[in-house]
Design a protein around this motif. Structure first.
Motif: not given
Length: 302
Positions: A116-134
């Motif tokens: 099973t593979i999940f792809a998250l789509l149209d995520c906020s590059v500026s505020s989504s936690p998936i892109y930050s150390l937090n």
């Protein structure tokens, strides 16, 4: 002596109630076109009690339910112990739509299949936690685990080439192949919290890695019979006698539901089962009393 008309009516009525009650007791072997066997069941008291609250047969449609919603079961691979479900709010190559995500109950007897593979789509590059150390979470060993798989860029590229997505011109950077095993410590993919609009899930490229139109979209879940993943011997014996495995009572004691509607504590070979105590489904014992009274009335009026 012939029975009077009122007596015939009464006996017929009581017998009809008895027969309909027994018929209603029988666990079904299918739900729509899907074959049902242990650990799944068609009705309360059928199958394994651990699975009953999650997989149910509603109007001949097999449904998987968690705290995030209800999803249709598209197939069950009994040989490999995998159940496949479909989320109607999931985005695919043929359509994209908002979704709230997906989650498993923490105590559910299911885990995500490795495919099973999940792809998250149209995520906020500026505020989504998936892109930050937090946005990183601990793995229990005081280390941090990233939320996105950096090797998933090609998958995102293929998905974003699909017409419904390409027409809104989303940058590839807004796509994330969600990496946490079993959706992280909370077993949940909360898109609102992750600040992503939708998600896509699939369990097979169907031999066409670069053609997302032909991927098998959905979610594949593994299940186990018990801690040792051993098929219960009592259930196997019940099924060999054409019975359906079920449970009853406060302690969910094993029962074998037989084709005639009766339950036994072992199997449907009644010679052996009688010695172990022939039992009826819970709350249906009154049918036997009704049946006895009906025939007692017949004898009195003969």
């Amino acid at each position: 002596m012939k029975l009077s008309h009122p007596s015939i009516t009464l006996v017929s009525f009581l017998s009809l109630i008895f027969l309909s009650t027994i018929s209603a007791q029988t666990c079904q072997r299918t739900c729509g076109k899907q074959i049902l066997t242990f650990p799944f069941g068609s009705d309360p008291g059928c199958g394994d009690p651990r699975f009953q609250q999650y997989v149910t047969c509603d109007q001949q449609k097999l449904t998987f339910t968690t705290h995030t919603g209800s999803y249709f079961v598209t197939n069950i691979d009994y040989a490999n112990q995998v159940i496949y479900i479909s989320d109607p709010s999931m985005s695919t190559c043929s359509c994209t739509q908002p979704s709230k995500g997906f989650g498993l109950d923490w105590d559910a007897p299911f885990t995500f299949h490795d495919d099973t593979i999940f792809a998250l789509l149209d995520c906020s590059v500026s505020s989504s936690p998936i892109y930050s150390l937090n946005g990183l979470y601990g793995d229990g060993n005081n280390s941090k685990v990233p939320l996105c798989d950096n090797q998933g860029t090609p998958i995102c590229s293929y998905l974003y080439s699909c017409t419904p997505i390409s027409t809104i011109n989303l940058p590839i950077s807004t796509c994330c192949i969600y990496a946490p095993v079993n959706l992280g410590p909370s077993f949940e993919m909360d898109l609102k919290k992750l600040q992503c609009t939708s998600y896509s899930g699939f369990y097979s490229f169907n031999g066409q890695d670069s053609n997302p139109e032909n991927w098998n979209y959905g979610i594949a879940l593994k299940y186990k019979f018990n801690v040792n993943n051993e098929y219960p011997i009592t259930c196997a014996q019940c099924e060999r006698s054409l019975g359906v495995c079920g449970h009853t009572g406060v302690y969910n004691s094993f029962i074998c539901n037989c084709p005639n509607g009766l339950n036994t504590s072992s199997n449907c070979f009644f010679g052996a089962s009688y010695n172990n105590g022939l039992r009826l489904l819970p709350l249906k014992n009154g049918a036997w009393l009704m049946y006895i009274l009906a025939w007692a009335l017949v004898l009195v009026l003969l």
